[in-house]
Design an enzyme around this catalytic site. Sequence first.
Site, mmCIF file in Angstrom:
data_model
loop_
_atom_site.group_PDB
_atom_site.id
_atom_site.type_symbol
_atom_site.label_atom_id
_atom_site.label_comp_id
_atom_site.label_asym_id
_atom_site.label_seq_id
_atom_site.Cartn_x
_atom_site.Cartn_y
_atom_site.Cartn_z
ATOM 1 N N LEU A 45 0.858 -1.183 0.000
ATOM 2 C CA LEU A 45 0.000 0.000 0.000
ATOM 3 C C LEU A 45 0.893 1.231 0.000
ATOM 4 C CD1 LEU A 45 -2.529 -1.161 2.735
ATOM 5 C CD2 LEU A 45 -2.914 -1.138 0.263
ATOM 6 N N SER A 46 0.322 2.396 -0.303
ATOM 7 C CA SER A 46 1.162 3.590 -0.317
ATOM 8 C C SER A 46 1.797 3.837 1.048
ATOM 9 C CB SER A 46 0.357 4.810 -0.766
ATOM 10 O OG SER A 46 -0.724 5.057 0.103
ATOM 11 N N GLU A 47 1.109 3.485 2.140
ATOM 12 C CA GLU A 47 1.685 3.647 3.475
ATOM 13 C C GLU A 47 1.225 2.535 4.411
ATOM 14 O OE1 GLU A 47 3.872 5.935 4.174
ATOM 15 O OE2 GLU A 47 3.545 7.411 2.565
ATOM 16 N N THR A 48 2.130 2.105 5.277
ATOM 17 C CA THR A 48 1.792 1.296 6.446
ATOM 18 C C THR A 48 2.193 2.091 7.677
ATOM 19 O OG1 THR A 48 2.076 -0.818 5.297
ATOM 20 C CG2 THR A 48 2.252 -0.846 7.699
ATOM 21 N N CYS A 75 3.052 11.450 6.779
ATOM 22 C CA CYS A 75 1.971 10.910 5.952
ATOM 23 C C CYS A 75 0.645 11.274 6.599
ATOM 24 C CB CYS A 75 2.086 9.396 5.788
ATOM 25 S SG CYS A 75 0.707 8.734 4.824
#
Length: 260
Positions: A45-48, A75
Amino acid sequence: MTSLPFFQVDAFAEKPLTGNPAAVIPLERWLDDALMQAIAAENNLSETAFTVPSENDETDFDLRWFTPTDEVELCGHATLAAGHILMHSEPVRFATKSGMLIVSKRGDVLELDMRAANLTEVNEQELTGALGLAASPAWLADGYNDAAIVELSDEAAVRAVKPDFAALRKIHRMAVVTARGRTEDVVSRVFVPYLGIDEDPVTGSAHAALAPYWAKRLGRNEFTALQASARTGVLHCRLDGDRVHMGGRCQTVIVGQFQL
């Protein structure tokens, strides 16, 4: 085998399967950095977002974010997602590499409180060229993943941008193209290939720069913003002095255990 609680949340999403998906993994203590990076790569995903309970009385949790390839300094959407998972009734205060971030409720939306970016006009022909645009001024944000804002003529021009991702991958910038919107006050798209994200679905940190940028041009401190990615997302932006409050809804779409 070790099990970690796992949540996938669509942030800045009016309904499930829109907005920007983020993984949220609440921990009791930090894992090894290489392991957290590997988990983020696995999630793809774009961020964790990883959290641990804070040892500081002034904050509730320490928070870190990883893309599939790198740890980042800020983020927004994954912070909103973490607040959605961890909030009970009171605002949640996160200690991060970018300072304290607070997620609270305002009416029926969650609201993220962030420092407003300071903007400097720059000439970045390499960036505009990689975006497929004619040379034009850009506005560079201090911090915030090196966001660089390029204003276009209208929403159709924003939607028509076709970047050269191979060229953008070599440029240490979060490229933000923006214009006045049709259905919302402002429209944007955001490209971050240098961090392994060709086009980000919805980007809170970019709006910490877009809020002061557009407040000045719209002549008011509160407006709505559409990020016109394939998934789309709507943000309610409010500039208050040197702070930006970004409101949005979150949808939990997956709850489970990450197995190690």
